[in-house]
Design a protein around this motif. Sequence first.
Motif, PDB file in Angstrom:
ATOM      1  N   THR A 390       5.685  21.855  -0.649  1.00 24.78           N
ATOM      2  CA  THR A 390       6.299  22.077  -1.956  1.00 24.78           C
ATOM      3  C   THR A 390       7.792  22.040  -2.045  1.00 24.78           C
ATOM      4  N   ILE A 391       8.360  22.832  -0.910  1.00 19.13           N
ATOM      5  CA  ILE A 391       9.718  22.758  -0.717  1.00 19.13           C
ATOM      6  C   ILE A 391      10.122  21.310  -0.112  1.00 19.13           C
ATOM      7  N   SER A 392       9.478  20.746   0.590  1.00 25.60           N
ATOM      8  CA  SER A 392       9.803  19.259   0.970  1.00 25.60           C
ATOM      9  C   SER A 392       9.839  18.326  -0.225  1.00 25.60           C
ATOM     10  N   TRP A 393       8.751  18.391  -1.227  1.00 25.90           N
ATOM     11  CA  TRP A 393       8.722  17.612  -2.164  1.00 25.90           C
ATOM     12  C   TRP A 393       9.623  17.796  -3.272  1.00 25.90           C
ATOM     13  N   VAL A 394       9.933  19.202  -3.564  1.00 20.86           N
ATOM     14  CA  VAL A 394      10.973  19.092  -4.561  1.00 20.86           C
ATOM     15  C   VAL A 394      12.417  19.013  -4.151  1.00 20.86           C
ATOM     16  N   THR A 395      12.686  19.285  -2.824  1.00 18.11           N
ATOM     17  CA  THR A 395      13.902  18.961  -2.168  1.00 18.11           C
ATOM     18  C   THR A 395      14.120  17.415  -2.115  1.00 18.11           C
ATOM     19  N   GLY A 429      16.223   8.726   3.793  1.00 13.93           N
ATOM     20  CA  GLY A 429      16.183  10.248   3.779  1.00 13.93           C
ATOM     21  C   GLY A 429      15.200  10.746   2.767  1.00 13.93           C
ATOM     22  N   ILE A 430      15.407  10.269   1.655  1.00 18.07           N
ATOM     23  CA  ILE A 430      14.122  10.746   0.664  1.00 18.07           C
ATOM     24  C   ILE A 430      12.831  10.610   1.137  1.00 18.07           C
ATOM     25  N   PRO A 431      12.267   9.384   1.545  1.00 14.73           N
ATOM     26  CA  PRO A 431      11.080   9.379   2.146  1.00 14.73           C
ATOM     27  C   PRO A 431      10.571  10.587   3.106  1.00 14.73           C
ATOM     28  N   VAL A 432      11.457  10.810   4.092  1.00 16.87           N
ATOM     29  CA  VAL A 432      11.195  11.653   5.077  1.00 16.87           C
ATOM     30  C   VAL A 432      11.013  13.171   4.417  1.00 16.87           C
ATOM     31  N   LEU A 433      11.358  13.409   3.155  1.00 16.14           N
ATOM     32  CA  LEU A 433      11.158  14.683   2.654  1.00 16.14           C
ATOM     33  C   LEU A 433       9.852  14.499   1.453  1.00 16.14           C
ATOM     34  N   LEU A 434       9.611  13.411   0.895  1.00 14.34           N
ATOM     35  CA  LEU A 434       8.577  13.344  -0.119  1.00 14.34           C
ATOM     36  C   LEU A 434       7.188  13.193   0.860  1.00 14.34           C
ATOM     37  N   VAL A 435       7.152  12.344   1.649  1.00 11.12           N
ATOM     38  CA  VAL A 435       6.054  12.186   2.550  1.00 11.12           C
ATOM     39  C   VAL A 435       5.137  13.297   2.807  1.00 11.12           C
ATOM     40  N   PRO A 436       5.954  14.412   3.626  1.00 12.28           N
ATOM     41  CA  PRO A 436       5.268  15.542   4.055  1.00 12.28           C
ATOM     42  C   PRO A 436       4.763  16.503   2.735  1.00 12.28           C
TER      43      PRO A 436
END
Length: 662
Positions: A390-395, A429-436
């Motif tokens: 959740t933190i990764s997606w929101v960030t 940057g953003i895909p590395v946060l959204l994919v997890p």
Amino acid sequence: MTKRISAATGLIIGAGILALIIGLVLGGGAAVQALADPGEIVRWGLPTAKFVMNFSMATAIGTLVFAAFAISADNPLLEKALSLATFGSALWAVSAVFNLLFTYLSVTGSAFSNSESFGQSVWLFATQIELGISLSINLAIALGLSMLIPAIRGLTATAIMAAIGLGALIPLALIGHAAGTANHSMAVNSIGLHLVAVVIWVGGLIALFVIRGENIEQAAAHAKRYSTLALVAFLLVVVSGVGSAAIRITKIEDIFSAYGLLLSIKVAALALLGVLGAFYRRRLLNNFATTAKALYKLVAVEFAIMGTAIGMATALARTAPPVTDQEIVVTPAQILTGEPLPPELTFETLFTQWKPDLLWLVICVGAIWFYLAGVRRLRKRGDSWPIARTISWVTGLLTLIYVTSGALNAYQEYLFSMHMIGHMILAMGIPVLLVPGAPVTLLLRATEKRKDESRGVREWVLWAVHTKYAQFISHPLIAAVLFASSLVTFYFTPLFAWATHEHIGHEWMVVHFLITGYLFAQALIGIDPGPNRLSYPIRLLLLIGTMAFHAFFGLSLMDGNGLLLADWYGAMGRTWGEAPIDDQHTGGAIAWGIGELPTAALTIIVSMQWFKADTREQRRTDRASDRSGNQDVEAYNEMLAKLAARESRANAQGNTDREKQN
């Protein structure tokens, strides 16, 4: 069905034409023009044709969207929905012809003629002038839909037709009555979102009323599904309406102008629709079997209010907005971008300068809300969901908001280095946060599967993921090629100029780099299920090779002496910051250096996943050994003993042979 079409059409067009007449009189939209007046027929005919076009466009597109979302493929009502969409698209095509012709007469101030020169002039307008081209594209799509819809069957084809219809709204958004203002991007996005929301809201309601079946359970399911669409559409109408009004209404006294009066009437009609839909439909849907007639009577009332809102909106488009008293100072930056040069870039302005992109604000906020709603649903039924996801997606989405609406967006038109920072964050940057965040896995766990063979969000996402096209582009090797080659394809072809000069090109750029970056990250560290998985050593090699390509690209920019888009970045008239060529070199260094952080993050994640996979495999092996009473260990020890005995015999035989030789 014919009677229902007539009733819906009569209510909406009747109320809409009345509201249109009142709006044109109050706002002066049909008044005699001081220069090149086209005549009374054109002054009244143009808004009337546009109103009918808007209504029929909503009927066609909204019905297709409703059918693709609410009706199953084997339901006879799908055929009725396609017939209704055919009627809407045919009326749309006819009214679009008149809208194009009347627009030409209004712009040129000429009179209608059957001469050859008149026809050539109209053709020139429709094929060479931006306004005419946009109207021609809309007309061509309407004609195409009117011919294709009768020949299609199935939900996939219906959804494709709906997507094509929604695409027809793009040229209308680009030429909307607020699209030529200083804040061009906000204006275009506001109009675009507004059009999408209205056609789904209005057209869906028409479809719900016209093609309803006799099966109460089925009708109740369709009504509930429409309510979901209507709620999302209403929220989009509110947000886009506020964004569009903020551009035109800059002072409190502007509300009391003719433009402000019509806007207030339109807002009141839409607000009333929202209140009625939220209050009455919520109550009536709870006991649909006994309240169906009351619901459809309410729908008839909503038709009249919707017609009023569409009529006022059409009149509003013909009404001059309030005139600002601001002194206009033309600078090179304003000539190129339509907006004044921002203040000098400093550490402070990185956080104080904002240029909101309404489209991505809506997408990001909506994605965060739906994700959190899914997590909440899981927890309510006792299922867990890792907080780290959740933190990764929101960030990731908050970062996307900053890139598309913060200082990076405010300065990317003026500084190549800022553009490159935004690009690298979008792609790496953003895909590395959204994919997890594993959004597909969350969607599958949090939403229920439909039982009537229709397709909701869950079913359409699964369909999209399993298409051959999606499987092809998501293959790790293809994803890596797309990710790496996009740099050269974008920056060393006319695509870069298109994305810089045109708003639609800029939005395409954001979408493209997000998707290619997401596919590449998914291939390396994806949690969501996928058809292709490489071994962990190959993933690391793929990562190293792709990042090396990024490094070479950055070095080529750092060493280059030619300025990319010299007629843009070199003509801004900046009095602060580096020279354009030095700023481009800085951008090259950014492309080379900023990739190190995402690369390090990806390397760490892949290594951790590799370690966890080996640990899981070891634990699985240990459990299997325990279940078999350590037979595998005993077998392994026996094998070692046999090998040792064989080696001992071989050594003894070797010693004997040497003794004989001696």
